[in-house]
Design a protein around this motif. Structure first.
Motif, PDB file in Angstrom:
ATOM      1  N   PRO A  25      -4.270  -6.926  -2.171  1.00 11.62           N
ATOM      2  CA  PRO A  25      -4.641  -5.793  -3.027  1.00 11.62           C
ATOM      3  C   PRO A  25      -6.166  -5.624  -3.004  1.00 11.62           C
ATOM      4  O   PRO A  25      -6.903  -6.590  -2.785  1.00 11.62           O
ATOM      5  CB  PRO A  25      -4.175  -6.225  -4.422  1.00 11.62           C
ATOM      6  N   TYR A  26      -6.623  -4.414  -3.234  1.00  9.02           N
ATOM      7  CA  TYR A  26      -8.059  -4.127  -3.300  1.00  9.02           C
ATOM      8  C   TYR A  26      -8.344  -3.429  -4.633  1.00  9.02           C
ATOM      9  O   TYR A  26      -8.577  -2.229  -4.685  1.00  9.02           O
ATOM     10  CB  TYR A  26      -8.471  -3.276  -2.105  1.00  9.02           C
ATOM     11  N   PRO A  27      -8.286  -4.190  -5.729  1.00 12.97           N
ATOM     12  CA  PRO A  27      -8.433  -3.586  -7.056  1.00 12.97           C
ATOM     13  C   PRO A  27      -9.810  -2.987  -7.324  1.00 12.97           C
ATOM     14  O   PRO A  27      -9.945  -2.116  -8.180  1.00 12.97           O
ATOM     15  CB  PRO A  27      -8.128  -4.736  -8.012  1.00 12.97           C
ATOM     16  N   LYS A  31      -9.918   4.308  -5.469  1.00 18.32           N
ATOM     17  CA  LYS A  31      -8.512   4.715  -5.461  1.00 18.32           C
ATOM     18  C   LYS A  31      -7.701   3.498  -5.041  1.00 18.32           C
ATOM     19  O   LYS A  31      -8.176   2.705  -4.223  1.00 18.32           O
ATOM     20  CB  LYS A  31      -8.289   5.866  -4.475  1.00 18.32           C
ATOM     21  N   PRO A  32      -6.481   3.347  -5.557  1.00 19.74           N
ATOM     22  CA  PRO A  32      -5.682   2.170  -5.184  1.00 19.74           C
ATOM     23  C   PRO A  32      -5.593   2.005  -3.670  1.00 19.74           C
ATOM     24  O   PRO A  32      -5.306   2.949  -2.942  1.00 19.74           O
ATOM     25  CB  PRO A  32      -4.309   2.474  -5.789  1.00 19.74           C
ATOM     26  N   SER A  50      -9.404  -1.073   5.028  1.00 22.42           N
ATOM     27  CA  SER A  50      -8.888  -0.794   3.698  1.00 22.42           C
ATOM     28  C   SER A  50      -8.151   0.534   3.786  1.00 22.42           C
ATOM     29  O   SER A  50      -8.657   1.483   4.385  1.00 22.42           O
ATOM     30  CB  SER A  50     -10.057  -0.701   2.720  1.00 22.42           C
ATOM     31  N   GLN A  52      -5.477   3.442   1.650  1.00 18.36           N
ATOM     32  CA  GLN A  52      -4.859   3.923   0.413  1.00 18.36           C
ATOM     33  C   GLN A  52      -3.367   4.166   0.660  1.00 18.36           C
ATOM     34  O   GLN A  52      -2.919   5.302   0.765  1.00 18.36           O
ATOM     35  CB  GLN A  52      -5.565   5.187  -0.053  1.00 18.36           C
ATOM     36  N   THR A  54      -0.796   2.388  -1.178  1.00 19.60           N
ATOM     37  CA  THR A  54      -0.078   1.645  -2.214  1.00 19.60           C
ATOM     38  C   THR A  54       1.182   2.341  -2.717  1.00 19.60           C
ATOM     39  O   THR A  54       2.028   1.698  -3.333  1.00 19.60           O
ATOM     40  CB  THR A  54      -0.993   1.334  -3.399  1.00 19.60           C
ATOM     41  N   THR A  58       3.389  -2.585  -0.164  1.00 19.51           N
ATOM     42  CA  THR A  58       2.734  -3.679  -0.881  1.00 19.51           C
ATOM     43  C   THR A  58       2.124  -4.578   0.189  1.00 19.51           C
ATOM     44  O   THR A  58       2.511  -4.501   1.363  1.00 19.51           O
ATOM     45  CB  THR A  58       3.748  -4.498  -1.704  1.00 19.51           C
ATOM     46  N   ASP A  96       1.246  11.174  -0.475  1.00 15.91           N
ATOM     47  CA  ASP A  96       1.045   9.744  -0.271  1.00 15.91           C
ATOM     48  C   ASP A  96       1.139   9.413   1.221  1.00 15.91           C
ATOM     49  O   ASP A  96       1.903  10.027   1.957  1.00 15.91           O
ATOM     50  CB  ASP A  96       2.098   8.949  -1.045  1.00 15.91           C
TER      51      ASP A  96
END
Length: 113
Positions: A25-27, A31-32, A50, A52, A54, A58, A96
């Motif tokens: 995960p990249y909290p 943006k998620p 990285s 986007q 999500t 997962t 998405d």
């Protein structure tokens, strides 16, 4: 429609298949997003990015998946993470991202023709 390009322009873009070896995960991202490490074989090795993605993925579902990426862009700082490749995807009807990948297993590092 995008501007027309020549075949030589297209050949400048190095698009290859790789296999996700690690994902987290990249909290900290605005943006998620998910951090991914992708193996492109002995010629290019492992590269990180990285993405986007999500809504549909997962970190656990990405590991082992083959993805298609542009590997010859210069590295780009994404927050505190240096992205070395651009993983390719398409937007679904909700906007998405759905990742592009081969429908059959191919050797990692294989360049798109």
């Amino acid at each position: 429609m995008a501007d027309e390009i020549t075949f030589d322009d297209f050949l400048k873009v190095d698009i290859r298949v790789g296999r996700v070896t690690r994902a987290e995960p990249y909290p900290e991202a605005r943006k998620p997003a998910i951090k991914m490490w992708v193996d492109f074989g002995p010629e290019l090795g492992e590269k990180k990015t990285s993405a986007q993605v999500t809504a549909h993925y997962t970190p656990e579902t990405l590991i082992g998946r083959q993805v298609v990426a542009v590997v010859n862009f210069p590295p780009r700082q994404i927050g505190r993470f240096m992205s070395e490749i651009l993983v390719l995807g398409l937007s679904d009807s909700q906007g998405d991202i759905v990742l592009l990948g081969p429908d059959k297993d191919v050797p990692v590092g294989e360049r798109m023709h």
